[in-house]
Design an enzyme around this catalytic site. Structure first.
Site, short mmCIF file in Angstrom:
data_model
loop_
_atom_site.label_atom_id
_atom_site.label_comp_id
_atom_site.label_asym_id
_atom_site.label_seq_id
_atom_site.Cartn_x
_atom_site.Cartn_y
_atom_site.Cartn_z
N HIS A 135 2.86 -9.39 -5.88
CA HIS A 135 2.58 -8.42 -4.81
C HIS A 135 3.53 -8.71 -3.64
O HIS A 135 3.12 -9.21 -2.59
CB HIS A 135 1.11 -8.55 -4.39
CG HIS A 135 0.59 -7.39 -3.60
ND1 HIS A 135 1.33 -6.25 -3.34
CD2 HIS A 135 -0.62 -7.19 -3.00
CE1 HIS A 135 0.59 -5.41 -2.62
NE2 HIS A 135 -0.58 -5.95 -2.40
N ASP A 231 -8.39 -14.27 -2.17
CA ASP A 231 -8.31 -12.90 -2.70
C ASP A 231 -9.55 -12.70 -3.57
O ASP A 231 -10.27 -13.66 -3.87
CB ASP A 231 -7.01 -12.76 -3.52
CG ASP A 231 -6.81 -11.37 -4.11
OD1 ASP A 231 -7.41 -10.40 -3.60
OD2 ASP A 231 -6.05 -11.25 -5.10
N CYS A 272 -5.57 -10.61 1.52
CA CYS A 272 -4.79 -9.38 1.39
C CYS A 272 -5.68 -8.14 1.56
O CYS A 272 -5.20 -7.07 1.92
CB CYS A 272 -4.08 -9.34 0.04
SG CYS A 272 -5.18 -9.62 -1.35
N ARG A 317 1.33 -4.69 7.04
CA ARG A 317 1.80 -4.08 5.79
C ARG A 317 2.75 -2.93 6.09
O ARG A 317 3.76 -2.74 5.43
CB ARG A 317 0.61 -3.55 4.96
CG ARG A 317 -0.40 -4.58 4.47
CD ARG A 317 0.19 -5.61 3.53
NE ARG A 317 0.94 -5.01 2.43
CZ ARG A 317 0.40 -4.39 1.37
NH1 ARG A 317 -0.90 -4.33 1.23
NH2 ARG A 317 1.16 -3.87 0.42
N1 NVA Z 1 -5.55 -9.43 -6.84
C1 NVA Z 1 -5.89 -8.15 -6.29
C2 NVA Z 1 -5.00 -7.84 -5.12
C3 NVA Z 1 -5.34 -6.57 -4.40
C4 NVA Z 1 -4.44 -6.29 -3.23
C5 NVA Z 1 -5.79 -7.09 -7.35
O1 NVA Z 1 -4.80 -7.08 -8.11
O2 NVA Z 1 -6.70 -6.26 -7.46
N1 CP Z 2 -3.73 -5.50 0.07
C1 CP Z 2 -3.54 -4.36 -0.62
O1 CP Z 2 -2.60 -4.22 -1.39
O2 CP Z 2 -4.46 -3.40 -0.35
P1 CP Z 2 -4.61 -2.00 -1.12
O3 CP Z 2 -5.09 -2.32 -2.51
O4 CP Z 2 -5.62 -1.25 -0.31
O5 CP Z 2 -3.28 -1.32 -1.15
#
Ligand code: NVA
Ligand code: CP
Length: 332
Positions: A135, A231, A272, A317
Site C-alpha cells: 500500500h 491495521d 491506516c 493521503r
Molecule cells: N490491510 C487492509 C488495509 C486497508 C487500508 C486491507 O487490505 O483491507
Molecule cells: N487507508 C485506506 O486505504 O483507506 P481506504 O480503504 O478508505 O481507501
C-alpha cells in the site's frame, strides 16, 4: 542529484530510492502548504485519470479525486463491479484501452502482479492504490505525518502490531528499510512478513542504517517505540471464516494503553484506517455479537487519545497522492 519522476510508475516503494521518496514527501508538504493558503496548482489541466477500484475505499478514492481536481484533471471512477476488467477483458487489454484515453491510471485490487501487468501495458503512469502485498501511497502519507509530528524520520523506531504479513506490514518493513528507520514487527510468528522480503529489506537496511526486528514479545517489541502502528486483523478480500482464528491469535497484540505506556513518552499512534475501535460499524457489531469483543486491533481509549494522529494521517493521503500524480505527470 536532481530527482525526475516524470513517466515513472508508482507500484511499490522497493522501486524508489530514499532520495525519490524524500522528494515526494517534500513535494507533498509544499502542495499541502499551497492548499492551506488557497494557492491554485491546477497546472495539469486537460489531463484525465482513471481510478480502478476492485476493492472498496473511502480515503484512497477521495484522495485521488480531490487531488486530481486540485491539479486541474478530470477523473473517471471504475467501481468493483461496473467494468469489464478481469471478467470479460484481460488486464493487458484494459491497460491498452485506458492508456489510450487517460494520462494516468490508479489501481486498487488483489495481487501485485495485476498492477504490474497494468503498468507493463498502459503506456502511462500507473499508481498502486493498494494490493494484497503493498500500500505505497499510504506510506507516503504516514511518512509525512511522522515528519510533521516527530520532526524527522531517520533513526525513528516504528513498531507494527498485529497482521504484519499483509500489505501494511510489508509496506512498513520496506519503508523503514529505505528511510533508515527501525522496524519491529510485533506479532505471532505466523504473521511475520515472508522470509524473502525480510532478506531483501535486511540488505537495504544495511545500506541505510535501518534495522529489522521480528518479535512475538509485546513488551520488548513496543519498548521506547516512537510510532505504534496497527491495521485491521482481517483485510479486504479475506473470508469471514478467518475472524475466529485472527481474534484468538492477534488479541494479545491489540494496541491498548499498556502498549502506549511502554512506548516512548512522545510516541504517536497511527492506523491506516478504517479501524475497529468501537461498536459503531456493521462488522464491529457482528464481531461483538459473535465473539463478545467491543474493540479489536486498537482500544477506543488509544484511538481517541491525544497520542493518536489518525485523522491528520488520513488528510495527508490527499496531499501525498497529489504529489505522486504531480511528480509522475510533470507538474512544475
Ligand atoms: N490491510 C487492509 C488495509 C486497508 C487500508 C486491507 O487490505 O483491507
Ligand atoms: N487507508 C485506506 O486505504 O483507506 P481506504 O480503504 O478508505 O481507501
Amino acid at each position: 542529484m536532481s530527482v525526475n519522476l516524470v513517466g515513472k510508475h508508482f507500484l511499490k516503494l522497493l522501486d524508489y530510492t530514499p532520495e525519490e521518496i524524500t522528494y515526494l514527501i517534500d513535494l507533498a508538504a509544499d502542495l499541502k502548504d499551497k492548499k492551506k493558503k488557497g494557492i491554485l496548482v491546477d497546472q495539469l489541466r486537460g489531463k484525465n485519470i482513471a481510478l480502478i477500484f476492485e476493492k472498496t475505499s473511502t480515503r484512497t478514492r477521495c484522495a485521488f479525486e480531490v487531488a486530481a481536481h486540485d491539479l486541474g484533471m478530470g477523473t473517471t471512477y471504475l467501481d468493483p463491479t461496473g467494468s469489464q476488467i478481469g471478467k470479460k477483458e484481460s488486464i493487458a487489454d484494459t491497460a491498452r484501452i485506458l492508456g489510450g484515453m487517460f494520462e494516468g491510471i490508479e489501481y486498487r485490487g488483489f495481487e501485485q502482479t495485476i498492477v504490474d501487468e497494468l503498468a507493463k501495458y498502459a503506456g502511462v503512469p500507473v499508481w498502486n492504490g493498494l494490493t494484497n502485498e503493498f500500500h505505497p501511497t499510504q506510506m507516503l502519507a504516514d511518512l509525512l505525518t511522522i515528519r510533521e509530528k516527530l520532526g524527522s524520520l531517520k533513526g525513528k523506531k516504528l513498531t507494527y502490531m498485529g497482521d504484519a504479513r499483509y500489505n501494511m506490514g510489508n509496506s512498513w518493513m520496506v519503508t523503514c528499510a529505505k528511510m533508515g528507520m527501525h522496524f519491529t514487527a510485533c506479532a505471532p510468528k505466523a504473521y511475520f512478513p515472508n522470509a524473502e522480503l525480510v532478506a531483501e529489506c535486511d540488505a537495504i537496511a544495511a545500506q541505510t542504517g535501518a534495522t529489522i526486528t521480528l518479535t512475538e514479545d509485546v513488551m520488548a517489541g513496543t519498548k521506547a517505540a516512537d510510532v505504534i502502528y496497527t491495521d485491521v486483523w482481517v483485510s479486504m478480500g479475506e473470508p469471514d471464516e478467518v475472524w475466529a482464528t485472527r481474534i484468538k491469535e492477534l488479541l494479545p497484540y491489540q494496541v491498548n494503553s499498556k502498549v502506549m505506556k511502554n512506548a516512548a513518552e512522545s510516541a504517536i499512534f497511527m492506523h491506516c484506517l478504517p479501524a475497529f475501535h468501537d461498536l459503531k460499524t456493521k462488522i464491529g457489531k457482528e464481531v461483538y455479537e459473535k465473539f463478545g469483543l467491543a474493540e479489536l486491533e486498537v482500544t477506543d481509549e488509544v484511538f481517541e487519545s491525544a497520542q493518536s494522529v489518525v485523522f491528520e494521517e488520513g488528510e495527508n493521503r490527499m496531499h501525498t497522492i497529489k504529489a505522486v500524480m504531480a511528480a509522475t505527470l510533470g507538474y512544475k
